[in-house]
Design a protein around this motif. Structure first.
Motif, PDB file in Angstrom:
ATOM      1  N   THR A  69       5.458   3.921   1.622  1.00 20.58           N
ATOM      2  CA  THR A  69       5.049   2.525   0.827  1.00 20.58           C
ATOM      3  C   THR A  69       5.240   1.460   1.967  1.00 20.58           C
ATOM      4  N   ILE A  70       4.153   0.810   2.381  1.00 19.05           N
ATOM      5  CA  ILE A  70       4.060  -0.407   3.440  1.00 19.05           C
ATOM      6  C   ILE A  70       3.909  -1.685   2.592  1.00 19.05           C
ATOM      7  N   GLY A  71       4.887  -2.680   2.797  1.00 20.43           N
ATOM      8  CA  GLY A  71       4.568  -3.731   1.874  1.00 20.43           C
ATOM      9  C   GLY A  71       5.424  -4.748   2.649  1.00 20.43           C
ATOM     10  N   ASN A  72       5.552  -6.037   2.002  1.00 18.86           N
ATOM     11  CA  ASN A  72       6.192  -7.149   2.158  1.00 18.86           C
ATOM     12  C   ASN A  72       5.616  -7.819   3.357  1.00 18.86           C
ATOM     13  N   PHE A  87       0.901  -1.158  -0.036  1.00 21.85           N
ATOM     14  CA  PHE A  87       0.071   0.105  -0.023  1.00 21.85           C
ATOM     15  C   PHE A  87       1.074   1.283  -0.034  1.00 21.85           C
ATOM     16  N   GLU A  88       0.393   2.246  -0.744  1.00 18.26           N
ATOM     17  CA  GLU A  88       1.352   3.275  -0.959  1.00 18.26           C
ATOM     18  C   GLU A  88       0.435   4.734  -0.644  1.00 18.26           C
ATOM     19  N   GLU A  89       0.980   5.725  -0.081  1.00 14.81           N
ATOM     20  CA  GLU A  89       0.337   7.006  -0.171  1.00 14.81           C
ATOM     21  C   GLU A  89       1.390   8.157   0.111  1.00 14.81           C
ATOM     22  N   VAL A  90       1.056   9.428  -0.665  1.00 10.89           N
ATOM     23  CA  VAL A  90       1.832  10.416  -0.680  1.00 10.89           C
ATOM     24  C   VAL A  90       1.172  11.494   0.097  1.00 10.89           C
ATOM     25  N   ILE A 132      10.032   5.316   3.492  1.00 11.12           N
ATOM     26  CA  ILE A 132       9.631   6.832   3.608  1.00 11.12           C
ATOM     27  C   ILE A 132      10.346   7.383   2.590  1.00 11.12           C
ATOM     28  N   GLN A 133      10.062   7.939   1.522  1.00 11.50           N
ATOM     29  CA  GLN A 133      10.828   8.878   1.054  1.00 11.50           C
ATOM     30  C   GLN A 133      10.427  10.292   1.102  1.00 11.50           C
TER      31      GLN A 133
END
Length: 190
Positions: free
Chosen positions: A115-118, A28-31, A105-106
């Motif tokens: 981005t939270i994954g794996n 899952f990803e969010e800006v 986290i960028q």
């Protein structure tokens, strides 16, 4: 006849590759945009980075044990963490355990991408561990011989939904960081 065999093999390989490409690790990803009170004045990359590092130290028991990469110059933070996963019911309790995940986290001026994954499921009983959670809707094979596949698919979906809710909660919590507080230097009189 050779052409028919070649066509069948070619068609089978295309379907096999396209099916394999449709399965990916759950992610899952969010800006998240960070603005000061004035719209034209954006929060600096350094302020955002410092506030996130402080937030990690406050919200996780030990920031050193989970931080994998901490690169202030490039605005990159990667951490490994986990949360508890509990299954209800007598037959589902053996699937309870933890779900490990990786958060990337960028940071840029005025915003950061999370981005939270794996997501990886680890049950108390090793034979009932799903491992890497993927985008597969259902599993086609039971982990334990004799275990109903319907039950495992229910728990599989529950693990994925729990991971999604956890990621959404993390996005919300990260968006609520007070980035202005990090910009104020706390200098004590010594």
């Amino acid at each position: 006849m050779k052409k028919i065999y070649l066509f069948i093999i070619y068609t089978f390989s295309i379907f096999s590759v396209s099916h394999a490409q449709s399965v990916a690790p759950l992610s899952f990803e969010e800006v998240i945009k960070v603005n000061k009170t004035n719209e034209s004045d954006t929060t600096s990359k350094e302020q955002i980075y410092s506030a996130i590092i402080e937030w990690i130290g406050t919200n996780y028991q030990s920031a050193k044990t989970i931080l994998e990469i901490q690169d202030k110059d490039n605005g990159l933070i990667i951490l490994n963490a986990l949360f508890d996963f509990k299954c209800t019911g007598l037959s589902g309790m053996h699937y309870s355990g933890v779900i490990k995940y990786k958060m990337k986290i960028q940071v840029r001026d005025g915003r950061f991408k999370v981005t939270i994954g794996n997501f990886t499921h680890e049950a108390k009983k090793r034979e009932q561990t799903f491992g890497l959670l993927t985008t597969l809707e259902t599993r086609d094979k039971a982990l334990v011989w004799g275990q109903p596949l319907k039950l495992e698919n229910k728990i599989w979906k529950d693990a994925k939904n729990t991971s999604k809710k956890y990621a959404e909660n993390m996005f919300l919590r990260l968006s609520q960081i007070n980035f202005n507080k990090a910009s104020q230097k706390n200098e004590d009189d010594w």
